[in-house]
Structures are given as C-alpha cells and as structure tokens.
Design a protein around this motif. Structure first.
Motif, PDB file in Angstrom:
ATOM      1  N   ALA A 205       0.816  -1.212   0.000  1.00  0.00           N
ATOM      2  CA  ALA A 205       0.000   0.000   0.000  1.00  0.00           C
ATOM      3  C   ALA A 205       0.853   1.268   0.000  1.00  0.00           C
ATOM      4  O   ALA A 205       0.348   2.363  -0.295  1.00  0.00           O
ATOM      5  N   ALA A 206       2.131   1.126   0.308  1.00  0.00           N
ATOM      6  CA  ALA A 206       3.025   2.283   0.390  1.00  0.00           C
ATOM      7  C   ALA A 206       3.759   2.496  -0.939  1.00  0.00           C
ATOM      8  O   ALA A 206       3.964   1.553  -1.711  1.00  0.00           O
ATOM      9  N   PRO A 207       4.194   3.728  -1.227  1.00  0.00           N
ATOM     10  CA  PRO A 207       5.000   3.984  -2.430  1.00  0.00           C
ATOM     11  C   PRO A 207       6.362   3.299  -2.331  1.00  0.00           C
ATOM     12  O   PRO A 207       6.912   3.150  -1.242  1.00  0.00           O
ATOM     13  N   HIS A 208       6.893   2.894  -3.485  1.00  0.00           N
ATOM     14  CA  HIS A 208       8.216   2.264  -3.518  1.00  0.00           C
ATOM     15  C   HIS A 208       8.995   2.742  -4.736  1.00  0.00           C
ATOM     16  O   HIS A 208       8.415   3.212  -5.727  1.00  0.00           O
ATOM     17  N   ASN A 209      10.302   2.600  -4.672  1.00  0.00           N
ATOM     18  CA  ASN A 209      11.195   2.872  -5.792  1.00  0.00           C
ATOM     19  C   ASN A 209      12.040   1.626  -6.036  1.00  0.00           C
ATOM     20  O   ASN A 209      12.558   1.039  -5.083  1.00  0.00           O
ATOM     21  N   PHE A 210      12.167   1.214  -7.283  1.00  0.00           N
ATOM     22  CA  PHE A 210      12.977   0.030  -7.567  1.00  0.00           C
ATOM     23  C   PHE A 210      13.482   0.074  -9.003  1.00  0.00           C
ATOM     24  O   PHE A 210      12.970   0.839  -9.832  1.00  0.00           O
ATOM     25  N   VAL A 211      14.478  -0.734  -9.286  1.00  0.00           N
ATOM     26  CA  VAL A 211      15.077  -0.781 -10.616  1.00  0.00           C
ATOM     27  C   VAL A 211      14.381  -1.855 -11.450  1.00  0.00           C
ATOM     28  O   VAL A 211      14.205  -2.992 -11.013  1.00  0.00           O
ATOM     29  N   ILE A 213      12.831  -2.211 -15.963  1.00  0.00           N
ATOM     30  CA  ILE A 213      13.002  -1.659 -17.310  1.00  0.00           C
ATOM     31  C   ILE A 213      11.766  -0.844 -17.665  1.00  0.00           C
ATOM     32  O   ILE A 213      10.685  -1.059 -17.111  1.00  0.00           O
ATOM     33  N   ASP A 214      11.934   0.103 -18.592  1.00  0.00           N
ATOM     34  CA  ASP A 214      10.803   0.875 -19.076  1.00  0.00           C
ATOM     35  C   ASP A 214      10.257   0.220 -20.348  1.00  0.00           C
ATOM     36  O   ASP A 214      10.805  -0.793 -20.810  1.00  0.00           O
ATOM     37  N   PRO A 215       9.173   0.752 -20.935  1.00  0.00           N
ATOM     38  CA  PRO A 215       8.600   0.115 -22.127  1.00  0.00           C
ATOM     39  C   PRO A 215       9.549  -0.020 -23.311  1.00  0.00           C
ATOM     40  O   PRO A 215       9.335  -0.856 -24.184  1.00  0.00           O
ATOM     41  N   GLU A 216      10.597   0.810 -23.330  1.00  0.00           N
ATOM     42  CA  GLU A 216      11.571   0.732 -24.422  1.00  0.00           C
ATOM     43  C   GLU A 216      12.712  -0.222 -24.115  1.00  0.00           C
ATOM     44  O   GLU A 216      13.662  -0.338 -24.887  1.00  0.00           O
ATOM     45  N   GLY A 217      12.640  -0.881 -22.956  1.00  0.00           N
ATOM     46  CA  GLY A 217      13.670  -1.841 -22.598  1.00  0.00           C
ATOM     47  C   GLY A 217      14.879  -1.237 -21.921  1.00  0.00           C
ATOM     48  O   GLY A 217      15.875  -1.937 -21.677  1.00  0.00           O
ATOM     49  N   ASN A 218      14.806   0.048 -21.600  1.00  0.00           N
ATOM     50  CA  ASN A 218      15.911   0.699 -20.905  1.00  0.00           C
ATOM     51  C   ASN A 218      15.834   0.420 -19.408  1.00  0.00           C
ATOM     52  O   ASN A 218      14.740   0.373 -18.837  1.00  0.00           O
ATOM     53  N   VAL A 219      16.989   0.250 -18.777  1.00  0.00           N
ATOM     54  CA  VAL A 219      17.014   0.122 -17.324  1.00  0.00           C
ATOM     55  C   VAL A 219      16.536   1.439 -16.733  1.00  0.00           C
ATOM     56  O   VAL A 219      16.957   2.523 -17.145  1.00  0.00           O
ATOM     57  N   ALA A 220      15.607   1.348 -15.774  1.00  0.00           N
ATOM     58  CA  ALA A 220      14.995   2.562 -15.238  1.00  0.00           C
ATOM     59  C   ALA A 220      14.666   2.394 -13.757  1.00  0.00           C
ATOM     60  O   ALA A 220      14.475   1.278 -13.275  1.00  0.00           O
ATOM     61  N   VAL A 221      14.601   3.516 -13.055  1.00  0.00           N
ATOM     62  CA  VAL A 221      14.082   3.532 -11.692  1.00  0.00           C
ATOM     63  C   VAL A 221      12.581   3.745 -11.774  1.00  0.00           C
ATOM     64  O   VAL A 221      12.110   4.742 -12.354  1.00  0.00           O
ATOM     65  N   VAL A 222      11.813   2.813 -11.243  1.00  0.00           N
ATOM     66  CA  VAL A 222      10.357   2.890 -11.251  1.00  0.00           C
ATOM     67  C   VAL A 222       9.892   3.416  -9.900  1.00  0.00           C
ATOM     68  O   VAL A 222      10.286   2.899  -8.854  1.00  0.00           O
ATOM     69  N   LYS A 223       9.070   4.450  -9.926  1.00  0.00           N
ATOM     70  CA  LYS A 223       8.524   5.033  -8.701  1.00  0.00           C
ATOM     71  C   LYS A 223       7.024   4.769  -8.675  1.00  0.00           C
ATOM     72  O   LYS A 223       6.320   5.099  -9.638  1.00  0.00           O
ATOM     73  N   THR A 224       6.527   4.158  -7.620  1.00  0.00           N
ATOM     74  CA  THR A 224       5.112   3.790  -7.551  1.00  0.00           C
ATOM     75  C   THR A 224       4.346   4.650  -6.549  1.00  0.00           C
ATOM     76  O   THR A 224       4.938   5.252  -5.647  1.00  0.00           O
ATOM     77  N   ASN A 225       3.028   4.652  -6.708  1.00  0.00           N
ATOM     78  CA  ASN A 225       2.147   5.369  -5.778  1.00  0.00           C
ATOM     79  C   ASN A 225       1.737   4.504  -4.596  1.00  0.00           C
ATOM     80  O   ASN A 225       1.208   5.000  -3.609  1.00  0.00           O
ATOM     81  N   GLY A 226       1.959   3.195  -4.713  1.00  0.00           N
ATOM     82  CA  GLY A 226       1.406   2.260  -3.741  1.00  0.00           C
ATOM     83  C   GLY A 226       0.084   1.731  -4.254  1.00  0.00           C
ATOM     84  O   GLY A 226      -0.643   2.417  -4.983  1.00  0.00           O
ATOM     85  N   ASN A 227      -0.229   0.509  -3.909  1.00  0.00           N
ATOM     86  CA  ASN A 227      -1.455  -0.141  -4.384  1.00  0.00           C
ATOM     87  C   ASN A 227      -2.377  -0.411  -3.189  1.00  0.00           C
ATOM     88  O   ASN A 227      -2.083  -1.273  -2.359  1.00  0.00           O
ATOM     89  N   PRO A 228      -3.498   0.321  -3.094  1.00  0.00           N
ATOM     90  CA  PRO A 228      -4.409   0.145  -1.956  1.00  0.00           C
ATOM     91  C   PRO A 228      -5.350  -1.048  -2.090  1.00  0.00           C
ATOM     92  O   PRO A 228      -6.147  -1.309  -1.185  1.00  0.00           O
ATOM     93  N   ASN A 229      -5.250  -1.762  -3.211  1.00  0.00           N
ATOM     94  CA  ASN A 229      -6.203  -2.834  -3.515  1.00  0.00           C
ATOM     95  C   ASN A 229      -5.535  -4.205  -3.410  1.00  0.00           C
ATOM     96  O   ASN A 229      -4.953  -4.708  -4.379  1.00  0.00           O
ATOM     97  N   SER A 230      -5.599  -4.788  -2.219  1.00  0.00           N
ATOM     98  CA  SER A 230      -4.963  -6.082  -2.013  1.00  0.00           C
ATOM     99  C   SER A 230      -5.774  -6.930  -1.037  1.00  0.00           C
ATOM    100  O   SER A 230      -6.629  -6.422  -0.308  1.00  0.00           O
TER     101      SER A 230
END
Length: 350
Positions: A205-211, A213-230
């Motif tokens: 439910a909490a935001p997270h940051n992790f490594v 890939i993006d849609p183009e296949g590049n290595v990227a840091v992904v930042k999430t909002n958190g998922n309240p639906n579990s």
C-alpha cells in the motif's frame, strides 16, 4: 568492459530480446480488449471493497501450456461466466510462469515448446496473443506475477494478479506489486505462515522505488504510488487453512494490523492435498461459511482444465493428452460446471 576472470563466471550466453513496446505493437489493443480489462479491474476492486456483492472466482488451468486448449477453455468459461454472473464473477486463471521448489518446467513464458529450448521471446509473443484473445471474447484474465521484468510485456492485460507463496515475502515482489494496476492477492507461505501475507499487504500500500526496465527496454528507476487494492489468499500450508476457524482467526489478525479482512480461499494446493477431487470439499465448506454469515470471504480459486488429471511432459510431445494439466492436477470441465452451478445456487440468497 567485462573481465571474465571475475565477472559472469557462470554465464555462458546473453541474448537480447524484443522490447516491451515492440511486443505491444505486434498485438495492438482493440477497444473490446481495453473495455474487458478495464471493466475486469474495476469489478474486482468493487468486489474487494464490498461495492459489488458478488464473489470473485479465479478459475482455470494450473498453468497454460497449449494455445488451442487454452482458447477452447476460455470459450467455454465465457459462456459459464455469463450464466452465473448474477452471483459469481468468473475470471480465467491464465498462468504463464511456474515457481519451483527445486527444478522443473518453469512455465509457458520460459519454455513454450516444452523442450528446454528456452524460447522466451516466443513465449512472450504467444502469451500476449492468448491474453488478447481472452479479452477480445469478453473474459477477464488472472495471472501470477513471478518474474520482475515480464510484467512490462503482458501485465496490462490482467484484471487480477497473484503473488505466490514463495514470493509473498520477497521485497522485490512487494515493490513490483505496489505499482500494478490490478487488485493483488498475496498467498500465505508454503508452511502456512499468514504473517508474511499480512506484512505484504501493509508494504504494497506504500510507495516504492525500484530498478526495472521501461517500455523501451531501458534500465529505469520505477517510482510507484502504492497499491491500496490487495487481499490475502489462503492456500494451506503444513495443513489446510480454509475452515471457519481459520477465517475468523485471520480476519482478526488483519483487523489488528489495521487492514480490512478480505480473504480469498484457494481450493487447490495444500487445501486440497493437491488432490483435485478434494477441491469440491473446500468449495462446499466455503458455501456453508457464506450461508452462516461470513463476510470476510471475497473470493475463491479453483484449478480446472478441459479434462481431469495431470500428466508428465513426455519425451515424445505427440503423446501429450489434450486439455490435461502438466503441472498440478485439475478437475475437468464437466465437473467445473457442476460444482460452480451448485455453489452459486447455495449462496445466491446469502
């Protein structure tokens, strides 16, 4: 520069594969596909939060290994889903990856030809083709997010997602699940521990940051909002854990953690002793709990295929039995219709 004296000592090859964006371009989304997935995601969320009184039923093969039989199963399930839709919301189990305690076939994505050729790019293409087909006929799909990269290729087509018993405790999988658009179900541990699933719900439910890939296949840091639906999934452990006693106990533990007690019961795996015929015993018990007024149960999972049983992958693939699982034992289609129709009749006025 890679110095093979100290790096990649146990790697013998690296092969680039198609980018997520290019795979999606091969199988463009139609308005029907988008509508099916979006409606599926919204309906499951409404069931989770009690804005829809129906019960979620994730039903289908233990694993996908044949395109033709999977499409035939989807056609049959769509008809049954429409028939039972006043009480049950059926979502097809479309599992492409299989976690292994030690070794074994790791699923359609990794080995679509069942020959250890590891044709992962072909597996991704076939998986996306099948998911588009399932959505095109108006049937929502459910999957397990196992690999940390492949969700970029196919996750957009799932209306519900599971994190399995072997990965619920993994921080990497919790990070990933915090960014998924679908409702996520966390299974209890293989030994039966419910704590890891409760902790996972709090984490996701909490935001997270992790490594990744993006849609183009590049290595990227992904930042999430958190998922309240579990929610949590009871799949048994050293012993079954589907009884009213277990449901009441775990509901109280969820409340103590400040979480709404929303529970799915897996009729298979350790709850059935991996004996497909025992799934109906679990299903009957769930029906009785619901009739007795239990409100924490929001869904169930049933392993079902065109034909009953399971089989090993033969050296001669022409000897594979059509519509029979190559992983866990499943009930056949006729029994699937019978048990779900009976279940619906028992709970429809509860």
């Amino acid at each position: 520069m890679t110095d093979r004296r100290i790096e990649n000592i146990n790697i013998n090859a690296e092969h680039a594969i198609i980018k997520p964006s290019d795979l999606k371009a091969l199988f463009p989304l139609t308005e029907q596909i988008i509508t099916t997935v979006k409606l599926g995601q919204e309906t499951v969320k409404n069931i989770l939060h009690k804005d829809d009184n129906r019960l979620l039923v994730v039903v289908g093969p233990c694993s996908i290994h044949n395109m033709e039989s999977a499409k035939e199963y989807a056609q049959k399930l769509k008809v049954l889903a429409d028939e039972l839709s006043d009480t049950l919301y059926l979502v097809m189990r479309v599992y492409f990856e299989k976690p292994r305690t030690t070794v074994g076939w790791q699923g359609f994505l990794n080995d679509p030809y069942l020959d250890d050729s590891c044709a992962i790019e072909e597996g991704l293409k076939l998986a996306r083709e099948l998911l588009c087909y399932v959505a095109e006929i108006g049937l929502p799909a459910a999957g397990e997010a196992l690999d940390l990269v492949t969700p970029q290729y196919i996750q957009d087509l799932f209306s519900w997602t599971a994190i399995g018993a072997r990965t619920t405790e993994s921080q990497s999988h919790r990070n990933m699940a915090s960014g998924l658009s679908s409702v996520v179900g966390f299974k209890n541990g293989t030994k039966g521990s419910i704590d890891i699933a409760i902790n996972a719900r709090e984490s996701v439910a909490a935001p997270h940051n992790f490594v990744s890939i993006d849609p183009e296949g590049n290595v990227a840091v992904v930042k999430t909002n958190g998922n309240p639906n579990s929610h949590i999934i009871l799949r048994g452990g050293l012993e079954p854990n589907f009884s009213s006693k277990h449901v009441e106990e775990y509901s109280e533990e969820l409340r103590k953690a400040g979480l709404e007690p929303r529970i799915m019961i897996d009729c298979s795996h350790a709850n059935s002793g991996k004996n497909a015929k025992n799934q109906k015993i679990v299903l009957d018990d769930i029906a009785q709990q619901i009739k007795d007024g239990e409100t924490s149960i929001m869904g169930l999972m049933l392993e079902s295929n065109l034909n009953f049983g399971k089989q090993k992958i033969p050296a001669d693939l022409s000897k594979l039995e059509y519509g029979v699982s190559i992983t866990d034992e499943c009930i056949g289609w006729e029994e699937t219709e019978q048990v779900l129709r009976k279940f619906r009749e028992e709970i429809k006025n509860s």
